[in-house]
Design a protein around this motif. Structure first.
Motif, PDB file in Angstrom:
ATOM      1  N   ASN A 152      18.829 -23.378   2.317  1.00 41.68           N
ATOM      2  CA  ASN A 152      19.304 -23.829   3.079  1.00 41.68           C
ATOM      3  C   ASN A 152      20.116 -25.006   3.083  1.00 41.68           C
ATOM      4  O   ASN A 152      19.843 -26.072   2.842  1.00 41.68           O
TER       5      ASN A 152
ATOM      6  N   TYR B  35       8.094 -20.130  -0.978  1.00 40.40           N
ATOM      7  CA  TYR B  35       9.000 -20.828  -0.224  1.00 40.40           C
ATOM      8  C   TYR B  35       9.432 -20.149   0.501  1.00 40.40           C
ATOM      9  O   TYR B  35      10.162 -20.483   0.996  1.00 40.40           O
TER      10      TYR B  35
ATOM     11  N   PRO C 175      16.088 -28.592  -1.043  1.00 41.19           N
ATOM     12  CA  PRO C 175      16.916 -27.012  -0.593  1.00 41.19           C
ATOM     13  C   PRO C 175      17.404 -27.278  -2.340  1.00 41.19           C
ATOM     14  O   PRO C 175      17.315 -26.352  -3.249  1.00 41.19           O
TER      15      PRO C 175
ATOM     16  N   PHE D 210      11.098 -28.868   2.787  1.00 43.40           N
ATOM     17  CA  PHE D 210      10.366 -28.249   2.794  1.00 43.40           C
ATOM     18  C   PHE D 210       8.622 -28.657   2.699  1.00 43.40           C
ATOM     19  O   PHE D 210       8.366 -29.641   1.485  1.00 43.40           O
TER      20      PHE D 210
ATOM     21  N   TYR E 241      16.272 -18.131   4.538  1.00 45.94           N
ATOM     22  CA  TYR E 241      16.824 -19.003   3.806  1.00 45.94           C
ATOM     23  C   TYR E 241      17.839 -18.718   3.090  1.00 45.94           C
ATOM     24  O   TYR E 241      18.212 -18.132   1.678  1.00 45.94           O
TER      25      TYR E 241
ATOM     26  N   ASP F 110      12.490 -29.378   9.727  1.00 44.01           N
ATOM     27  CA  ASP F 110      14.244 -30.086  10.278  1.00 44.01           C
ATOM     28  C   ASP F 110      13.419 -31.287  10.081  1.00 44.01           C
ATOM     29  O   ASP F 110      12.533 -32.157  10.711  1.00 44.01           O
TER      30      ASP F 110
ATOM     31  N   TRP G 141       9.826 -24.511   6.108  1.00 42.01           N
ATOM     32  CA  TRP G 141      10.938 -25.663   6.060  1.00 42.01           C
ATOM     33  C   TRP G 141      10.721 -26.203   7.695  1.00 42.01           C
ATOM     34  O   TRP G 141      10.781 -26.028   8.583  1.00 42.01           O
TER      35      TRP G 141
END
Length: 322
Positions: free
Chosen positions: A111, A102, A54, A120, A107, A146, A144
């Motif tokens: 983010n 992106y 981010p 990303f 976000y 996690d 994106w």
């Protein structure tokens, strides 16, 4: 996604992969690539890999942020363009391309509240397939993801994808067979064929993505040599023309005193070449390929082959009648 302006091309979705390969076994010099025996299989032309945090995305958007308008000066009324305004439009266009790629509208503040908790993921082309139209299949948007998760997209980077990338990097030596007699062959005289043990050994390439713990090693081992004499007037040994590996080698070197024996790998020509011509002896070496990688993953990959053709001259045995 690409955008251009001011003579500079912005290639948002075409970055080079961070994956790296190294030859673990084999000689990288004077080598070629395997041709998969399964013609429907091919290594991926592109894949997704974690690339941008981010904070990095925020800095990238800041980089392309249009400059604030400057106080207008008196200009020549005949000047058709406001160059500062044009520059701002170009910057805004570039920032728009980055933002769209992106998907920043999805976000909150890029983010940033998830800094260190994900990345990303971006599409990158396989370095060996940059000109393949399929290399653009991963370039629509960044995604994106996690930390600890894998995106639900084709060819998300994994040990298997790395193994398939390494497949094309395997340093395969040319199929330069040894034959005896070495020069001209003689009609109905057995020709011995073999591979140099020192040259034809397993080859291995390791591919890894730094900082992720993802890696794979792809290994190829020679196991069969197929001979095609280049004429129907010839006999191969064995009859199938396929010499498999035995006792760690394919074929057996000719030694003095073996002229009356049948070679484990070889051939006999029953007709001489005419008019200075030759027979194209094709030798195809088949390699078994497998891989292993992160967390004990592993499997077989399609067998591959590498072939070479040598022009063979065959002469008649001359008899003298007294």
């Amino acid at each position: 996604m690409n955008g251009s302006g001011g003579g500079e091309k912005q290639s948002v979705g075409a970055k080079a992969t961070r994956a790296r390969t190294v030859v673990v076994e084999g000689d990288k010099g004077n080598s070629g690539s395997l041709k998969p025996q399964n013609t429907s299989w091919e290594a991926p032309a592109c894949w997704y890999e974690p690339r941008t945090s981010p904070k990095e995305l925020k800095a990238l958007m800041k980089k392309y942020e249009p400059d604030k308008p400057k106080k207008k000066k008196e200009t020549n009324p005949l000047d058709p363009a406001d160059h500062d305004e044009i520059a701002r439009k170009i910057q805004g266009q570039a920032q728009g391309f980055v933002g769209e790629y992106y998907q920043v509208d999805k976000y909150k503040n890029y983010n940033l509240d998830k800094q260190g908790k994900g990345m990303f993921w971006e599409g990158v082309p396989n370095p060996n397939k940059k000109n393949d139209p399929k290399a653009n299949d991963c370039m629509k948007h960044a995604i994106w993801v996690d930390k600890g998760e894998t995106p639900d997209v084709p060819n998300a980077i994994s040990p298997k994808v790395l193994a398939e990338y390494a497949y094309d990097e395997l340093p395969i030596p040319g199929t330069d067979v040894e034959i005896s007699p070495k020069d001209k062959q003689t009609v109905n005289l057995k020709t011995w064929v073999w591979l140099d043990k020192a040259k034809f050994k397993p080859v291995t390439v390791r591919a890894e993505l730094p900082g992720t713990g993802l890696w794979a090693e792809t290994k190829a081992e020679p196991y069969a040599l197929t001979l095609e004499p280049g004429t129907t007037d010839a006999q191969t040994y064995p009859a199938s023309g396929k010499c498999v590996i035995e006792h760690g080698s394919i074929g057996e070197p000719y030694t003095k005193g073996n002229s009356n024996q049948t070679p484990p790998c070889g051939l006999t020509y029953h007709r001489a070449t005419q008019g200075g011509g030759s027979f194209p002896l094709k030798a195809t070496l088949t390699w078994k390929v497998s891989w292993n990688g992160t967390d004990g993953a592993g499997d077989d990959l399609p067998e591959g082959s590498y072939d070479e053709t040598r022009n063979i001259t065959v002469r008649e045995v001359q008899s003298i009648v007294r």
